[in-house]
Design a protein around this motif. Structure first.
Motif, PDB file in Angstrom:
ATOM      1  N   UNK A 175      -0.060  10.026  23.005  1.00 26.29           N
ATOM      2  CA  UNK A 175       1.273   9.701  22.531  1.00 26.29           C
ATOM      3  C   UNK A 175       1.459   8.202  22.692  1.00 26.29           C
ATOM      4  N   UNK A 176       1.911   7.542  21.645  1.00 27.59           N
ATOM      5  CA  UNK A 176       2.001   6.083  21.617  1.00 27.59           C
ATOM      6  C   UNK A 176       3.452   5.644  21.510  1.00 27.59           C
ATOM      7  N   UNK A 177       3.855   4.711  22.385  1.00 27.92           N
ATOM      8  CA  UNK A 177       5.245   4.263  22.402  1.00 27.92           C
ATOM      9  C   UNK A 177       5.323   2.752  22.588  1.00 27.92           C
ATOM     10  N   UNK A 178       6.234   2.156  21.848  1.00 30.54           N
ATOM     11  CA  UNK A 178       6.509   0.727  21.965  1.00 30.54           C
ATOM     12  C   UNK A 178       7.773   0.440  21.186  1.00 30.54           C
ATOM     13  N   UNK A 179       8.422  -0.657  21.510  1.00 29.12           N
ATOM     14  CA  UNK A 179       9.646  -1.044  20.811  1.00 29.12           C
ATOM     15  C   UNK A 179       9.412  -2.361  20.078  1.00 29.12           C
ATOM     16  N   UNK A 180      10.142  -2.567  19.006  1.00 26.36           N
ATOM     17  CA  UNK A 180      10.038  -3.815  18.263  1.00 26.36           C
ATOM     18  C   UNK A 180       8.640  -4.051  17.716  1.00 26.36           C
ATOM     19  N   UNK A 181       8.159  -5.290  17.832  1.00 27.03           N
ATOM     20  CA  UNK A 181       6.838  -5.639  17.307  1.00 27.03           C
ATOM     21  C   UNK A 181       5.719  -4.932  18.071  1.00 27.03           C
ATOM     22  N   UNK A 182       5.931  -4.639  19.337  1.00 24.65           N
ATOM     23  CA  UNK A 182       4.949  -3.847  20.085  1.00 24.65           C
ATOM     24  C   UNK A 182       4.857  -2.436  19.500  1.00 24.65           C
ATOM     25  N   UNK A 183       5.979  -1.937  19.003  1.00 23.39           N
ATOM     26  CA  UNK A 183       5.982  -0.632  18.342  1.00 23.39           C
ATOM     27  C   UNK A 183       5.130  -0.630  17.083  1.00 23.39           C
ATOM     28  N   UNK A 184       5.176  -1.744  16.334  1.00 20.83           N
ATOM     29  CA  UNK A 184       4.322  -1.844  15.141  1.00 20.83           C
ATOM     30  C   UNK A 184       2.849  -1.819  15.540  1.00 20.83           C
ATOM     31  N   UNK A 185       2.512  -2.532  16.607  1.00 19.94           N
ATOM     32  CA  UNK A 185       1.117  -2.593  17.050  1.00 19.94           C
ATOM     33  C   UNK A 185       0.614  -1.211  17.484  1.00 19.94           C
ATOM     34  N   UNK A 186       1.428  -0.490  18.224  1.00 14.18           N
ATOM     35  CA  UNK A 186       0.985   0.806  18.751  1.00 14.18           C
ATOM     36  C   UNK A 186       0.835   1.847  17.645  1.00 14.18           C
ATOM     37  N   UNK A 187       1.586   1.695  16.559  1.00 12.37           N
ATOM     38  CA  UNK A 187       1.419   2.606  15.425  1.00 12.37           C
ATOM     39  C   UNK A 187       0.028   2.438  14.810  1.00 12.37           C
ATOM     40  N   UNK A 188      -0.460   1.212  14.764  1.00 11.88           N
ATOM     41  CA  UNK A 188      -1.816   0.972  14.273  1.00 11.88           C
ATOM     42  C   UNK A 188      -2.849   1.641  15.162  1.00 11.88           C
ATOM     43  N   UNK A 189      -2.624   1.619  16.476  1.00 11.09           N
ATOM     44  CA  UNK A 189      -3.531   2.277  17.418  1.00 11.09           C
ATOM     45  C   UNK A 189      -3.521   3.791  17.194  1.00 11.09           C
ATOM     46  N   UNK A 190      -2.333   4.363  17.037  1.00 14.51           N
ATOM     47  CA  UNK A 190      -2.231   5.805  16.787  1.00 14.51           C
ATOM     48  C   UNK A 190      -2.989   6.181  15.512  1.00 14.51           C
ATOM     49  N   UNK A 191      -2.884   5.340  14.489  1.00 13.68           N
ATOM     50  CA  UNK A 191      -3.578   5.610  13.234  1.00 13.68           C
ATOM     51  C   UNK A 191      -5.091   5.585  13.427  1.00 13.68           C
TER      52      UNK A 191
END
Length: 186
Positions: free
Chosen positions: A40-56
């Motif tokens: 499960x990947x969590x982050x807010x703001x620009x860190x949230x964008x980065x973690x979505x790439x990791x989840x993908x």
């Protein structure tokens, strides 16, 4: 300054932050991701964008991965791992996610500037990135020419990409195999 000069300065900053990441913490991070049934990947703001790439990328590897807050994200269980990206390690919603994960017995991995933060204190592994951020009480070793938390956000994204490469090596995967899981409804 021109774009070439900025590029050299930014690359020097990234080289500094990425080569300062503790090897043992990076290995433990990869081990936790590898061992988890679900990530499960969590982050807010620009860190949230980065973690979505990791989840993908985890999905491309065949690992069950989810982004916390999306409507189709299931509940975390004891054999799950929560990966949190937070420069400060104090973002309230992310602290709550980490506490909930620990409450059900799941593991928590934190990528942060602040290894003394609330989330760091309950995390199973803390990956420290030495970068400045206006939101973190602790500032990294390097002074960045970039605005706000850009260096941290770039560094965390690259660290997660490097972690994917380490996982690929462990699993004997290559880009061609992973591309077979790439979205076909774009």
């Amino acid at each position: 300054m021109n774009n070439q000069e900025y590029a050299k300065m930014v690359l020097n900053e990234l080289t500094h932050t990425l080569t300062k990441i503790d090897t043992n913490s990076a290995e433990k991070f990869v081990e936790l991701v590898d061992a988890a049934d679900e990530v499960f990947c969590a982050g807010a703001g620009r860190s949230g964008f980065q973690i979505k790439g990791f989840a993908m990328r985890l999905m491309h590897m065949g690992k069950a991965s989810y982004v916390v807050g999306e409507t189709c994200t299931p509940n975390i269980k004891e054999d799950g791992l929560l990966v949190v990206c937070s420069g400060s390690g104090e973002t309230k919603s992310l602290v709550n996610h980490a506490m909930k994960a620990k409450e059900v017995g799941a593991k928590v991995a934190l990528i942060t500037i602040n290894p003394e933060s609330t989330i760091a204190k309950i995390a199973d592994v803390v990956v420290e990135i030495s970068a400045p951020s206006p939101k973190s009480a602790k500032q990294g070793e390097v002074v960045s020419i970039q605005p706000m938390g850009s260096l941290f956000e770039q560094s965390e994204g690259l660290f997660m990409d490097i972690s994917i490469m380490m996982l690929m090596e462990r699993k004997g995967l290559d880009s061609d195999t992973m591309f077979g899981r790439h979205a076909n409804m774009e």
